[in-house]
Design an enzyme around this catalytic site. Sequence first.
Site, PDB file in Angstrom:
ATOM      1  N   ASP A  24     -26.677  30.094 -85.115  1.00 26.97           N
ATOM      2  CA  ASP A  24     -26.411  31.243 -86.003  1.00 26.97           C
ATOM      3  C   ASP A  24     -27.303  31.318 -87.243  1.00 26.97           C
ATOM      4  O   ASP A  24     -26.819  31.665 -88.344  1.00 26.97           O
ATOM      5  CB  ASP A  24     -24.934  31.245 -86.426  1.00 26.97           C
ATOM      6  N   GLU A  72     -23.775  34.725 -83.769  1.00 28.09           N
ATOM      7  CA  GLU A  72     -22.391  35.222 -83.784  1.00 28.09           C
ATOM      8  C   GLU A  72     -22.496  36.730 -83.873  1.00 28.09           C
ATOM      9  O   GLU A  72     -23.007  37.267 -84.869  1.00 28.09           O
ATOM     10  CB  GLU A  72     -21.612  34.646 -84.974  1.00 28.09           C
ATOM     11  N   LYS A 129     -22.596  35.268 -79.040  1.00 23.80           N
ATOM     12  CA  LYS A 129     -21.243  34.724 -78.873  1.00 23.80           C
ATOM     13  C   LYS A 129     -20.274  35.468 -79.792  1.00 23.80           C
ATOM     14  O   LYS A 129     -20.524  35.625 -80.978  1.00 23.80           O
ATOM     15  CB  LYS A 129     -21.242  33.217 -79.180  1.00 23.80           C
ATOM     16  N   LYS A 132     -16.624  31.567 -82.745  1.00 19.66           N
ATOM     17  CA  LYS A 132     -17.328  30.561 -83.537  1.00 19.66           C
ATOM     18  C   LYS A 132     -18.027  29.562 -82.621  1.00 19.66           C
ATOM     19  O   LYS A 132     -19.106  29.080 -82.921  1.00 19.66           O
ATOM     20  CB  LYS A 132     -16.353  29.849 -84.483  1.00 19.66           C
ATOM     21  N   VAL A 157     -25.951  26.796 -88.934  1.00 20.88           N
ATOM     22  CA  VAL A 157     -24.886  27.078 -89.902  1.00 20.88           C
ATOM     23  C   VAL A 157     -23.662  27.686 -89.214  1.00 20.88           C
ATOM     24  O   VAL A 157     -23.779  28.306 -88.178  1.00 20.88           O
ATOM     25  CB  VAL A 157     -25.405  28.046 -90.984  1.00 20.88           C
ATOM     26  N   THR A 158     -22.497  27.542 -89.905  1.00 16.07           N
ATOM     27  CA  THR A 158     -22.243  26.597 -90.958  1.00 16.07           C
ATOM     28  C   THR A 158     -21.656  25.333 -90.327  1.00 16.07           C
ATOM     29  O   THR A 158     -21.019  25.397 -89.276  1.00 16.07           O
ATOM     30  CB  THR A 158     -21.254  27.161 -92.019  1.00 16.07           C
ATOM     31  N   CYS A 162     -19.185  27.180 -87.193  1.00 15.98           N
ATOM     32  CA  CYS A 162     -19.761  27.400 -85.850  1.00 15.98           C
ATOM     33  C   CYS A 162     -20.466  26.165 -85.287  1.00 15.98           C
ATOM     34  O   CYS A 162     -20.479  25.973 -84.070  1.00 15.98           O
ATOM     35  CB  CYS A 162     -20.693  28.596 -85.886  1.00 15.98           C
ATOM     36  N   GLN A 202     -14.289   7.073 -85.690  1.00 13.65           N
ATOM     37  CA  GLN A 202     -13.647   6.578 -84.460  1.00 13.65           C
ATOM     38  C   GLN A 202     -14.701   6.332 -83.370  1.00 13.65           C
ATOM     39  O   GLN A 202     -14.540   6.725 -82.215  1.00 13.65           O
ATOM     40  CB  GLN A 202     -12.574   7.558 -83.974  1.00 13.65           C
TER      41      GLN A 202
HETATM   42  N1  TIU Z   1     -21.771  30.847 -87.944  1.00 17.89           N
HETATM   43  C1  TIU Z   1     -20.673  30.570 -88.642  1.00 17.89           C
HETATM   44  O1  TIU Z   1     -20.455  29.452 -89.064  1.00 17.89           O
HETATM   45  N2  TIU Z   1     -19.807  31.634 -88.909  1.00 17.89           N
HETATM   46  C2  TIU Z   1     -19.015  31.713 -90.009  1.00 17.89           C
HETATM   47  O2  TIU Z   1     -18.259  32.679 -90.166  1.00 17.89           O
HETATM   48  N3  TIU Z   1     -19.116  30.713 -90.917  1.00 17.89           N
HETATM   49  C3  TIU Z   1     -18.519  30.623 -92.130  1.00 17.89           C
HETATM   50  O3  TIU Z   1     -18.634  29.582 -92.753  1.00 17.89           O
HETATM   51  N4  TIU Z   1     -17.895  31.684 -92.618  1.00 17.89           N
END
Ligand code: TIU
Length: 225
Positions: A24, A72, A129, A132, A157-158, A162, A202
């Site tokens: 993303d 996304e 996609k 997430k 990210v993030t 995701c 773990q």
């Molecule tokens: N790609 C992704 O992580 N989508 C999000 O909405 N991330 C947020 O941290 N909001």
Amino acid sequence: MISIEAKPYIFEFKPNSTALVIIDMQRDFVLPGGFGQSLGNDVSPLRLIVPKIEALLGMWRSLGACVVHTRESHLPDLSDCPPSKLKRGNPKLSIGDLGPMGRLLVRGEYGCDIIDELRPLPSEIVIDKPGKGAFFQTSLMEQLTHRGITHLIFTGVTTEVCVQTSMREANDRGFECLVVDDATESYFPHFKAATLAMIVAQAGIVGWSASTQAIFNGFKGQQSE
Ligand code: TIU
């Protein structure tokens, strides 16, 4: 075989069965005026990882190895966006609304696409996609299986949203997974730190973590053998 100094212990992989997964890195998350900022976030820290991802992408391309980019994103009529996702929170702009870079997280819009520095090549896998996670309602599993991919190296990210969701989905599907700690970023530094810690806890319950440099060191070590 490449061996990497990683947490919680050495990670080994063969490049021809290992995909670099870039999650993303879309204008909507990384640039001002996009979806990430509409949620109230300062997006500027996310741009700092771009050079690390560029370096890894350059390495994977030089090897002719598998690269996966995800976005996304939703259909223009939002029929693949559950009402719960559409209504969640109280953003200034919601998914599908018109922002300065086009309709937020809608396929085909400028803001929804991947940043210029990491633009996919025609030969690379691009996964749109609606969730997430990168496996939910996508063809990613089939595409990786078809190419004989067994190992995944995650960036993007993030970290706690995701990237972690996709890594957990992959782990449950039998892939050996590593997240590159300086090639992933969050709007919340403490969430990033906690996510990296819980992935490797773990004895690697979700997988491994390592730095970009450790990966390059692994390649250098292989060449000198
Ligand atoms: N790609 C992704 O992580 N989508 C999000 O909405 N991330 C947020 O941290 N909001």
